[in-house]
Structures are given as C-alpha cells and as structure tokens.
Write an enzyme that holds these catalytic residues in place. Structure first.
Site, PDB file in Angstrom:
ATOM      1  CD  GLN A   1      97.807  75.155 -41.327  1.00 40.75           C
ATOM      2  OE1 GLN A   1      97.491  75.628 -40.230  1.00 40.75           O
ATOM      3  NE2 GLN A   1      98.175  73.894 -41.459  1.00 40.75           N
TER       4      GLN A   1
ATOM      5  CG  HIS B   1      98.669  74.869 -36.155  1.00 36.17           C
ATOM      6  ND1 HIS B   1      98.938  73.938 -35.162  1.00 36.17           N
ATOM      7  CD2 HIS B   1      98.474  74.144 -37.291  1.00 36.17           C
ATOM      8  CE1 HIS B   1      98.898  72.721 -35.684  1.00 36.17           C
ATOM      9  NE2 HIS B   1      98.633  72.825 -36.984  1.00 36.17           N
TER      10      HIS B   1
ATOM     11  CD  GLU C   1      90.803  68.110 -27.870  1.00 37.45           C
ATOM     12  OE1 GLU C   1      91.736  67.471 -27.356  1.00 37.45           O
ATOM     13  OE2 GLU C   1      90.427  69.232 -27.450  1.00 37.45           O
TER      14      GLU C   1
ATOM     15  CE1 TYR D   1      87.237  72.891 -23.023  1.00 36.22           C
ATOM     16  CE2 TYR D   1      88.195  75.012 -22.473  1.00 36.22           C
ATOM     17  CZ  TYR D   1      87.109  74.159 -22.509  1.00 36.22           C
ATOM     18  OH  TYR D   1      85.887  74.568 -22.017  1.00 36.22           O
TER      19      TYR D   1
ATOM     20  CE1 TYR E   1      99.388  65.748 -38.440  1.00 34.98           C
ATOM     21  CE2 TYR E   1     100.958  67.483 -37.917  1.00 34.98           C
ATOM     22  CZ  TYR E   1      99.669  67.073 -38.155  1.00 34.98           C
ATOM     23  OH  TYR E   1      98.630  67.980 -38.090  1.00 34.98           O
TER      24      TYR E   1
END
Length: 420
Positions: A133, A197, A293, A303, A314
């Site tokens: 990613q 991430h 979110e 948060y 998963y």
C-alpha cells in the site's frame, strides 16, 4: 444512455491507447453523459443506500450513525473522463492557476489541465517504496506558492529499520520539470517492515499548519501503537512548514508524548478535509471487516482503534473485547458496514450545484463509487452514491478552482463532475 456511455468510454480508451506519451497527453474523445442519479425527484428521507446486510449485529451509539436516509441530487449534472493515462494516481490537489497536481503511486508527480492534458513526470522526488500500500501518497501546494513555489507530499520511505510514512517538501522549478531543495521534514516513527496502512493524506489548516494522517501499520504485533502517545503510528500529526511540532499541540505536555501528535487511535486514515465554513478537520479511515469511519477531528482526542470498533477481524472474529464504546474514546460521526473503503475526500463549497454546498464527497475504493454526505449540525443526515457502475476504485477527489469536482481512480482515470 447507459450503453452509449459504455461505448463512449471504450472509444476513449482505444483512442488513448493509440497515442504516444508526449509532453502533453490529450484524450481525443472525453466521456460525457449524466451519471444516474443525476436528476429527478428528490428522495430525501428514503431508505438507506446500503442494502447489503452488515457484518455484525452491533448497535450504533446514536440514530443516524450508520445507514442514514438516502438522498438524490436533483440538479442535472454530468461526469466526463478527461484522461485514462494516469498510472495508479493517489493524490490530487489544485495549483493556483487552476491546473491539478497529481501523485502516482510508483513515485511520479504530474500536472494536469482541467481538460485532461498531462505533463511529463516531474523529476527530483525522493525514492519511494511502492510495495503493498506504499508509494507517493498525499500532496498539497503551499498557500504562498506564488512566491515560494513549495509543494509538500507524503510517501512511504524505506530505511534500514523498515518502512515508514514520511513528509517531504521541495520547490517546483520555474519550468515545472523538477523539484529543487528537496528534503524530508517529518517521519512517523517507529519504522516497520510491513507494507500496509501508511495513512498518507495531507491538508493545510487555516493557520497554515500541515496535518498528516499516519496508519498503524496493520499487523497485530504493532497496531496497538495507535493508542501509544510515544509512537507516531495511527495518528494525525500537526507540524509547521519546516516540520516542527506546532507549539500549542494538545498532547505536547503529556509525559512521554510525541509533541507533533494532534489525535490518536486511528487505523488507516486515508481521508482529510477542511470544512469550508467552520475550518474544522474531518477525517475518514478504513475499518477492518466493517467499521469504516468518518470522524470530526477534535484536538487531543482518542478515536479508539483498536480498543473500540464497529468492525470485525478479517477472520470474522471480534476485535479485542468486541466493544464499540469506551470512556474517553470518541465515537465516529458516521460508519459503514459493510465497508466502502473511504479514501481521499473534499467538502464542496461551490455555488454551481447549490444543493451540494457544504456536502462532503469521498472516494470509495472497494465501494467503487463517490460518496456524497449531507451533514447538518455535525451529523450525517443523507447519503448518496455517485458514479456507481463505473467499475473504478476512487482514490481521491478535490474541488477545482472552477467549482467542478475532479476525481482520480486506481485505474488511471481523471474525472470531471459538474452541472450540465
């Protein structure tokens, strides 16, 4: 109309395939047409747009926190594919003259006109690690670009200790072919050998400070650091244009806390936007299996990830204790289950489509559409899905200087969305 649209798209792709990459790459026949639902009867207050069953039986904390009423745009608008020649674009932002600056995942940055002409890649960008990613991620133009020609960007950097989310700045040369005086001004530590991430979105707040989202790097062995104030992972950081922590950052006085931290407890935050009226920062982040979110960012707030979440692992098992609320932990303004994978986002402040004013538009990756959210008193009161059926993972979206929306997709498309 739908068949004609598909034929037009196919024709555009074939035309582009036959073109060689020159300094400017121009599509011969941009796709046009109304994207349903682009006009018609208002449907405010109808059933939610999400019809699939959720992954969990978790209850929202308040009415309208998920699956709010569906809405429908009544203004006649159109979407046009301006080019399909981008290569895995990730970030898009405006330049002062109205053109668009776009990052591409593998490590290139290009300027595009609002008609879809693409410039050659700009040299001088630091090496990125595009595995997984990672890559060249969010980008913003300095508010004083006319005098300092400064650009900021986020990228995944490889070090001997592992990979990390880094922020760099450089000056665009007068001929727009290269970046000069390039340097890294911030690194989200610690480095980690995973490739997932990174977060990677960047905005500049009304005071001129940079806010950058960082991911918690995904794996069970490290994601708990989203709750650690001594770690730069799973955070929103707030720094000056030189990379220094802002003096009044809310967590700087806490023992052991990194002074650049602004909020914490985030998973993989790929969306940041500034509300055009309030100046507040809003953020979107990927949940696991469910639990994407939308958050209104409050300085110093926690948060919750991975302590609370509206999603599952998963594997289908609960995350941690499987709780959704906790003392001192912020609730999302809105969440999606199943996921849409929200990425880049922007508030609409143009008068060209008055019913969209101050609405939030979010690129959905797995959802393959653009989310439109109607927000009143910091609550989502309506949701619409735009460009459904395009078969594209929408990575980022911005409002151009001309008032139109411009969106990029993993498949290399640049869209223009505006009233007909």
């Amino acid at each position: 109309m739908k068949n004609q649209l598909l034929i037009s798209i196919a024709s555009t792709v074939l035309s582009l395939a036959s073109c060689k990459s020159n300094v400017m790459d121009t599509p011969t026949s941009p796709t046009t047409g109304t994207t349903p639902p682009g006009s018609g009867t208002p449907t405010t207050g109808t059933s939610p747009v999400e019809a699939s069953p959720p992954n969990t039986n978790y209850s929202p904390a308040f009415a309208g926190q998920t699956r709010t009423a569906g809405v429908r745009t009544t203004t006649d608008y159109e979407s046009r594919v301006l080019t399909t020649a981008l290569r895995s674009p990730w970030g898009i932002t405006n330049m002062p003259d109205g053109r668009l600056l776009i990052t591409e995942k593998a490590g290139t940055m290009r300027i595009a006109t609002t008609t879809g002409q693409l410039g050659e890649p700009i040299s001088g960008i630091l090496t990125v690690n595009p595995a997984g990613q990672g890559g060249l991620l969010g980008v913003r133009v300095d508010p004083a670009f006319a005098t300092n020609r400064t650009i900021y960007w986020v990228f995944s950097e490889s070090t001997s200790e592992g990979n990390l989310t880094a922020v760099a700045k450089g000056q665009l040369s007068p001929d727009e072919t290269r970046f000069e005086a390039v340097r890294v001004i911030h690194r989200a530590l610690p480095a980690y050998r995973g490739t997932a991430h990174y977060g990677g979105r960047l905005v500049i707040d009304p005071a001129g400070y940079l806010l950058i989202s960082t991911g918690e790097r995904a794996d069970n062995a490290i994601r708990f650091q989203a709750q650690s104030l001594s770690s730069g992972l799973g955070k929103i950081v707030r720094i000056t244009n030189e990379g220094l922590p802002v003096a009044d950052n809310p967590l700087a006085t806490q023992a052991g806390a990194r002074p650049e931290l602004y909020t914490y407890g985030h998973r993989n935050p790929q969306g940041l936007a500034i509300h055009p009226v309030t100046g507040e920062v809003w953020q979107s982040e990927h949940g696991p299996r469910g639990g994407d979110e939308l958050n209104r960012i409050q300085p110093g707030a926690n948060y919750g990830w991975p302590t609370i979440t509206y999603g599952l692992e998963y594997s289908g098992s609960r995350v941690g204790e499987g709780i959704q609320q906790g003392e001192g932990l912020e609730q999302p303004v809105y969440y999606w289950d199943p996921v849409v994978s929200p990425s880049g986002m922007t508030f609409y402040s143009s008068d060209r489509i008055p019913e969209w004013r101050n609405n939030l538009f979010i690129g959905a990756l797995s959802g393959m559409h653009i989310v439109r959210l109607v927000i009143e008193n910091n609550r989502v009161v309506g949701e619409e899905r735009l460009l459904v059926g395009e078969g594209q993972r929408f990575r980022d979206i911005t409002q151009g200087s001309d008032g139109a929306l411009y969106a990029i997709t993993d498949g290399g498309r640049l869209y223009r969305i505006d009233r007909r």
